[in-house]
Write a protein that holds these residues in place. Sequence first.
Motif, mmCIF file in Angstrom:
data_model
loop_
_atom_site.group_PDB
_atom_site.id
_atom_site.type_symbol
_atom_site.label_atom_id
_atom_site.label_comp_id
_atom_site.label_asym_id
_atom_site.label_seq_id
_atom_site.Cartn_x
_atom_site.Cartn_y
_atom_site.Cartn_z
ATOM 1 N N ASP A 70 0.830 -1.203 0.000
ATOM 2 C CA ASP A 70 0.000 0.000 0.000
ATOM 3 C C ASP A 70 0.865 1.254 0.000
ATOM 4 O OD1 ASP A 70 -2.655 -1.313 0.346
ATOM 5 O OD2 ASP A 70 -1.717 -2.000 2.211
ATOM 6 N N SER A 88 1.207 -1.728 -5.058
ATOM 7 C CA SER A 88 -0.085 -2.044 -5.675
ATOM 8 C C SER A 88 -0.473 -0.920 -6.631
ATOM 9 C CB SER A 88 -1.163 -2.212 -4.595
ATOM 10 O OG SER A 88 -1.492 -0.952 -4.041
ATOM 11 N N ALA A 89 -1.449 -1.178 -7.476
ATOM 12 C CA ALA A 89 -1.885 -0.184 -8.466
ATOM 13 C C ALA A 89 -2.383 1.098 -7.810
ATOM 14 C CB ALA A 89 -2.977 -0.779 -9.350
ATOM 15 N N GLU A 90 -2.976 0.984 -6.626
ATOM 16 C CA GLU A 90 -3.491 2.159 -5.917
ATOM 17 C C GLU A 90 -2.552 2.636 -4.814
ATOM 18 O OE1 GLU A 90 -6.199 3.857 -6.897
ATOM 19 O OE2 GLU A 90 -6.169 2.418 -8.544
ATOM 20 N N GLY A 91 -1.371 2.023 -4.725
ATOM 21 C CA GLY A 91 -0.431 2.348 -3.658
ATOM 22 C C GLY A 91 0.232 3.708 -3.825
ATOM 23 N N TRP A 92 0.789 4.186 -2.720
ATOM 24 C CA TRP A 92 1.452 5.489 -2.662
ATOM 25 C C TRP A 92 2.940 5.310 -2.411
ATOM 26 C CZ3 TRP A 92 -0.362 10.623 -2.761
ATOM 27 C CH2 TRP A 92 -1.748 10.761 -2.957
ATOM 28 N N PRO A 120 1.449 7.994 -10.207
ATOM 29 C CA PRO A 120 0.108 8.540 -9.981
ATOM 30 C C PRO A 120 -0.166 8.944 -8.533
ATOM 31 C CG PRO A 120 0.005 6.162 -10.292
ATOM 32 C CD PRO A 120 1.420 6.572 -10.554
ATOM 33 N N HIS A 121 0.468 8.281 -7.571
ATOM 34 C CA HIS A 121 0.228 8.571 -6.157
ATOM 35 C C HIS A 121 1.573 8.714 -5.455
ATOM 36 C CE1 HIS A 121 -3.293 6.023 -7.397
ATOM 37 N NE2 HIS A 121 -3.881 7.132 -7.037
ATOM 38 N N THR A 193 -1.468 15.468 -0.849
ATOM 39 C CA THR A 193 -2.494 14.434 -0.984
ATOM 40 C C THR A 193 -3.889 15.016 -1.161
ATOM 41 O OG1 THR A 193 -2.676 14.203 1.437
ATOM 42 C CG2 THR A 193 -1.167 12.691 0.285
#
Length: 195
Positions: A70, A88-92, A120-121, A193
């Motif tokens: 994450d 992960s794809a949504e990880g930061w 992206p993040h 963020t």
Amino acid sequence: MKKDIILSGVGGQGILSIATVIGRAALAEGLQIKQAEVHGMSQRGGDVQSHLRISSSEIRSDLIPRGGADLIVSLEPMEALRYLPWLSAEGWVVTNTVPFVNIPNYPDEKALDAELHALPHVVLLDADALAREAASPRSANMALLGATAPLLDIAAERLEEGIRAIFARKGDAVVEANLAAFRAGYETAKKQTAR
């Protein structure tokens, strides 16, 4: 609640202190934790990484699978990029932007910067400068922890309690300097963020 975190950097930067503070805070909130052994060259100047898993339910393994992290939290930009296969794809990614140039073929800093900005993040901060501004040049790790705090789902107050606990033996001035660095990192991350 579940957070899988990879902590990375260079030996001597304070990765274990970050893990200790997060671990204390997680336990204070009634969460379970598992931490993998620190891998790599843990003496000053060598590559260091650690897996830290936090959950409200049972954790079966202390290792994070590729694509499962994450958060990647790094005190060194090249080390942050080294562990992207675990994100992960949504990880930061939360990383210090100041390189620790300890090898002769260190990558081009502009290329590193471009790769980080393309994520992206991402939260990017000059943790070293924030630590100096807090009158504690050795607390860049706590500035980085502050920048990670908004993404942890653990109360910032719990993290501050952890900072007080681990630095208490060094005196009030050291505790306050580390808290100031933590808070500066926290404010920096909240701005990034919120976009």
